[in-house]
Design an enzyme around this catalytic site. Structure first.
Site, PDB file in Angstrom:
ATOM      1  N   TYR A 441       0.815  -1.232   0.000  1.00  0.00           N
ATOM      2  CA  TYR A 441       0.000   0.000   0.000  1.00  0.00           C
ATOM      3  C   TYR A 441       0.844   1.275   0.000  1.00  0.00           C
ATOM      4  O   TYR A 441       2.038   1.229   0.124  1.00  0.00           O
ATOM      5  CB  TYR A 441      -1.087  -0.012   1.065  1.00  0.00           C
ATOM      6  CG  TYR A 441      -0.768  -0.147   2.531  1.00  0.00           C
ATOM      7  CD1 TYR A 441       0.478   0.092   3.066  1.00  0.00           C
ATOM      8  CD2 TYR A 441      -1.804  -0.491   3.411  1.00  0.00           C
ATOM      9  CE1 TYR A 441       0.689  -0.018   4.429  1.00  0.00           C
ATOM     10  CE2 TYR A 441      -1.593  -0.604   4.783  1.00  0.00           C
ATOM     11  CZ  TYR A 441      -0.340  -0.358   5.281  1.00  0.00           C
ATOM     12  OH  TYR A 441      -0.138  -0.458   6.625  1.00  0.00           O
ATOM     13  N   GLU A 442       0.173   2.389  -0.230  1.00  0.00           N
ATOM     14  CA  GLU A 442       0.853   3.688  -0.456  1.00  0.00           C
ATOM     15  C   GLU A 442       1.804   3.622  -1.643  1.00  0.00           C
ATOM     16  O   GLU A 442       2.859   4.247  -1.645  1.00  0.00           O
ATOM     17  CB  GLU A 442       1.611   4.151   0.794  1.00  0.00           C
ATOM     18  CG  GLU A 442       0.758   4.796   1.852  1.00  0.00           C
ATOM     19  CD  GLU A 442       0.035   6.047   1.344  1.00  0.00           C
ATOM     20  OE1 GLU A 442      -1.143   6.214   1.714  1.00  0.00           O
ATOM     21  OE2 GLU A 442       0.620   6.848   0.592  1.00  0.00           O
ATOM     22  N   GLY A 443       1.394   2.876  -2.672  1.00  0.00           N
ATOM     23  CA  GLY A 443       2.254   2.682  -3.844  1.00  0.00           C
ATOM     24  C   GLY A 443       3.098   1.441  -3.654  1.00  0.00           C
ATOM     25  O   GLY A 443       3.948   1.415  -2.769  1.00  0.00           O
ATOM     26  N   GLN A 448       7.289   2.404  -6.303  1.00  0.00           N
ATOM     27  CA  GLN A 448       8.333   3.231  -5.688  1.00  0.00           C
ATOM     28  C   GLN A 448       9.588   3.212  -6.562  1.00  0.00           C
ATOM     29  O   GLN A 448      10.260   4.232  -6.741  1.00  0.00           O
ATOM     30  CB  GLN A 448       8.695   2.707  -4.287  1.00  0.00           C
ATOM     31  CG  GLN A 448       7.540   2.611  -3.299  1.00  0.00           C
ATOM     32  CD  GLN A 448       6.883   3.937  -3.007  1.00  0.00           C
ATOM     33  OE1 GLN A 448       7.553   4.964  -2.944  1.00  0.00           O
ATOM     34  NE2 GLN A 448       5.568   3.929  -2.849  1.00  0.00           N
TER      35      GLN A 448
END
Lengths: 593, 593
Positions: A441-443, A448
């Site tokens: 999650y969060e990319g 990344q």
């Protein structure tokens, strides 16, 4: 049971990540060493004594949906309220709305400890802090006046509503729609999934930040707007009004973080509220919603990185304690009576020292990232731009390296426990289950890596990353100059690893310059790990250099040497994958047909 | 949904692991190509159509203890009975008791497929086969006559009772005791933990093989005897008699393999049975119980390795299918309408090809190990000794490399699924939860590494491993000679990796020769992985060389090249850890104090 490593954290903040220097230069106002230590100690006490004891029940009971309401695990509502009452939510927020305007470094250090206590629990404040940040940066004065103070205090929690079934990493595919209303408000209609702490009873209100599309919005990511959509409408006198037209439709049944309610949220289906649609207010400008989200992206990604560090620390503590207690067989050289503690077996010792090195490396990288964020806010002009770039460069590495380390270290921790590691009551397995979401999650960590290679390396024409690499070479020079015998071949090893990083960096910059983006992306993940490993070695060396004259110094030097002589050997292979790996990947692509 | 890769398995058995040659030479009697294919096809059909559909419910419901009886997941009792009725339990057993005396290679291939269907389910036959093997080798004629036929047929299942709370890897610490009885039988008293399929209702009887200590036994591992202890006593006419004094006290709450009941078994507490103590019969000689267990150790460890292969295959299939369906973003070079399938993103492709390479490598290593076991039984004199050594050498590598790959590939599979991977209903997480036990049981992978370095490398004074390495160099020569362009730099890469293996091997042999056992053990795990990676590259090359003139050939060559140019680069670092890593580990040991 987890015990917050307050001293280690303070040391890393101050002497590895740069806080001591920033304090000396007065960048953090009147904040001093003593207050830093006091805050860390109290955050650590809360994590060890209040949060950690409720982690297991949180995992076992999980959050449950009952009659449309989410029931948190036993004790969690009180835990949250005690946490908020301690003022912890307000550490970094603006003073205007009750915040303490303390450095992010301090906040991420505290986040580490709360996440070690219970990652599922710490997600609530993590999301609220993100919402506070977005609202602070982009909300109208009226919105801020009405909502911010009670979000800063933690009286209300906040959420981020991005994902939809077909719009995960690619938010351009989003379908949730917003309609303009005569009074300047909006009405929101749609379904959002994976909404962390989207519904619960720990606070009287929940403030949802929701991405949605206006009827006349451009297609794709340039047509997305951000809205504030409270669970209960708020009257002008601050009292709660009607229930808004939104609700939690269901909870996900997840591998881990069971105590954290992961909600499917429905907006505007008419089940609640007095009028059609969920009432919302625009945050920032129409169609500029993604830009608002990006404001908080660095911090949010770093916060996820801290989850990785947190799991590393907790899993390592647990494994070391077990390996000291558990006896099996006789290690070579064991002269004690009976079986030796398994920590005496070289293979177990290797595993545990590896876990320690990864933990410390991931922590230092994340703290260095927080330091860069702090300095970007507290420097002027060119300095601010430099630190903004540094933070931007470090963010994907911090997020990915720390979360990968979290999974790896948790898995090693299970292995150290042997058969007991597979039994849920032991608690080692929970760390792996919880940790496994953080690389996603969060990319995802793959995203990344794309971000690192395509957006961050080219910053200042490549000079940001080159300057950073030069700084790392400076650490090598210091190791050489120190002449401390305990370093072994650390300097040479580290220099070789940094050279690998430099070669891979230039290759990626050149490949992109020549339009070979596909080739650059083929090596993005190996490159990202290469960078993280080099930083691990470099920061362990920096910590060793900063310690003087006692057992702690010897320990830091020994850990640096272990990383240099046992972990950094991987950098040559990673560089090779970047520089030489793309062709065979392209050729192998047909296998997947 | 899992689809058994029957063709790939048949190819690997025949052309990589050596079955084609063995068939040609008539080592497997009248067994021919067609029958091999037919057996694999039917085993695969059973795995795909019968086992796999019941895996999810098995995971969700788990095995439950109700009123002292274990209730299996819905449909599992019938599944087991159908499986046994198919004759699958009897593949390799002696013909004397109804077995089909087929090669182990065929059995492990079938095991792979059943484990891909459901690892929790396949554990039942795996344990029974082990018990059959121990009893066949060491049981008295009377014991065999009474029990073997119904265990070979699968009418009764078997268990292995080794572990106690303080005796896991170190069986010398065992406390369960056995008393001699006047009629030649024994009475067993004690508690055993982690007993796989220790109790269930799928069969009318369960035959426990139990390690215990006689009153006058020597201390440690030389004082352990093996006993056959049936759940129900068996009358001389074969009918079931009284319930024996043993029962399942509790089930473990585990991270994975939920459908497999992991029992704490209590023997001789007087709760059941007509007299005091659980009635048992000696298998083999008194105090030689461990030797009896070692007989079946190679097969049991290889069977666990197959679990790793099985998870690799199933997780890879699932991830590839998802990556073709799921669309997000636009991959570089994507010209289709809308978002691209995520398989088009280079990083996702890298992940999937890596999963494929690890799966194929692990499978080939395990099949090669089974081939060595088969030939050790079916060769005479020197040949038998050679293949016995080869099997002994390959076993720890097969067990550890395949099970580590199982965990890694399952974790990568989750990552490919993004947020959906963390949701249990998706099924990707189950693979990780199931896979995580395999590096632990049947000897942790750390113990495999100790075994490899201290017992297997010195076989024939080091000449067994040296001869094996020479064979691998022969494969490199063939790659060079083939001149097929698609191999890229495979030959050079593979040669370098084999050279790393050779250097590390000689270093470990020398270190042990000079009494530096501690240093050798410090590098045991990196060495074990180094060996597995080299074998992966070598066997992929062998497979590529064995294919001719079609798309399959190109695919095999491409996968070999990917492994050579992207995975084997790790061998230099692993060799370095073996040769140079011990000193820094020893220095870092103080950190753990």
């Amino acid at each position: 049971m987890y015990k917050a490593p307050v001293e280690e954290i303070a040391f890393t903040l101050k002497h590895v990540a740069g806080m001591a220097d920033a304090l000396d230069r007065g960048l953090f106002g009147e904040l001093g060493d003593d207050l830093v230590d006091a805050i860390l100690a109290e955050a650590g006490r809360f994590a060890s004594d209040e949060v950690a004891p409720l982690a297991e029940i949180g995992d076992r009971q999980g959050a449950r949906l009952e009659n449309g309401e989410v029931r948190l695990p036993d004790g969690w509502k009180e835990l949250y309220r005690n946490w908020a009452a301690g003022g912890w939510n307000a550490l970094t927020a603006n003073e205007e709305f009750g915040g303490q305007a303390l450095p992010h470094m301090l906040n991420v250090a505290a986040l580490e400890m709360w996440n070690s206590g219970s990652m599922a629990f710490a997600l609530a404040p993590t999301l609220t802090m993100g919402a506070v940040e977005a609202l602070s940066a982009h909300g109208s004065p009226a919105l801020k006046d009405k909502y911010l103070a009670r979000m800063v205090s933690g009286e209300w929690t906040g959420t981020m509503n991005l994902t939809e079934p077909h719009a995960g990493s690619d938010l351009g595919a989003m379908k949730t729609r917003a309609e303009r209303h005569d009074d300047g408000s909006y009405r929101i209609f749609g379904q959002k999934i994976f909404i962390t702490w989207g519904e619960h009873q720990a606070t009287d209100n929940i403030i949802h930040l929701v991405l949605a599309r206006l009827p006349d919005a451009p297609a794709g990511t340039r047509g997305i707007s951000l809205f504030l959509v409270p669970k209960y409408l708020v009257n002008d006198d601050g009292s709660l009004g009607a229930r808004n037209d939104l609700f939690c439709h269901s909870l996900e049944h997840k591998l881990g973080i069971h105590g954290s309610p992961t909600c499917t949220m429905i907006y505007g289906d008419g089940r609640h509220g007095e009028e059609e649609g969920a009432v919302g207010w625009l945050v920032g400008e129409e169609n500029k919603g993604l830009a608002c989200m990006f404001t908080m992206m660095n911090n949010a990604r770093l916060a996820v990185g801290m989850q990785g560090v947190a799991i590393c620390e907790a899993a390592t503590q647990k494994a070391v304690a077990f390996a000291k207690e558990r006896t099996q067989g006789k290690a070579p050289g064991w002269t004690g009576a009976g079986m030796s503690p398994i920590i005496e077996h070289p293979d177990v010792a290797r595993t545990l020292v590896t876990m320690k090195a990864l933990t410390q490396g991931a922590r230092a990288i994340c703290f260095a990232c927080a330091h860069a964020i702090d300095l970007s806010h507290r420097s002027a002009g060119e300095g601010s731009r430099h630190w903004q770039e540094r933070a931007a460069l470090l963010t994907p590495i911090a997020k990915s390296f720390a979360t990968d380390a979290g999974v790896d270290v948790a898995s090693l921790g299970i292995q150290v426990h042997g058969g007991m590691g597979f039994i849920e009551e032991t608690g080692a397995a929970r760390y792996l289950r919880d940790a496994r979401i953080a690389p996603i999650y969060e990319g995802t960590n793959g995203i990344q890596a794309i971000d690192l290679v395509t957006r961050k390396l080219p910053l200042s024409g490549g000079d940001q990353v080159r300057g950073f690499i030069a700084e790392l070479q400076g650490i090598v020079a210091e190791v050489r100059e120190s002449n401390a015998e305990g370093f072994g071949t650390s300097a040479a090893r580290l220099a070789a690893a940094i050279a690998d990083l430099s070669v891979a960096t230039e290759w990626l910059l050149a490949a992109q310059g020549e339009g070979r983006v596909h080739e650059a992306l083929a090596g993005a993940t190996p490159y990202q790990r290469l960078f993280g490993l080099v930083l691990t070695g470099s920061y362990l060396a920096k910590g060793a250099l900063a310690t003087t004259g006692d057992g702690a110094e010897q320990n830091r030097i020994a850990l640096c040497r272990f990383a240099a002589e046992n972990l950094l050997s991987e950098t040559a292979a990673l560089k090779d994958r970047v520089v030489n790996g793309a062709a065979s990947l392209a050729a192998a692509r047909a296998i997947l047909a």
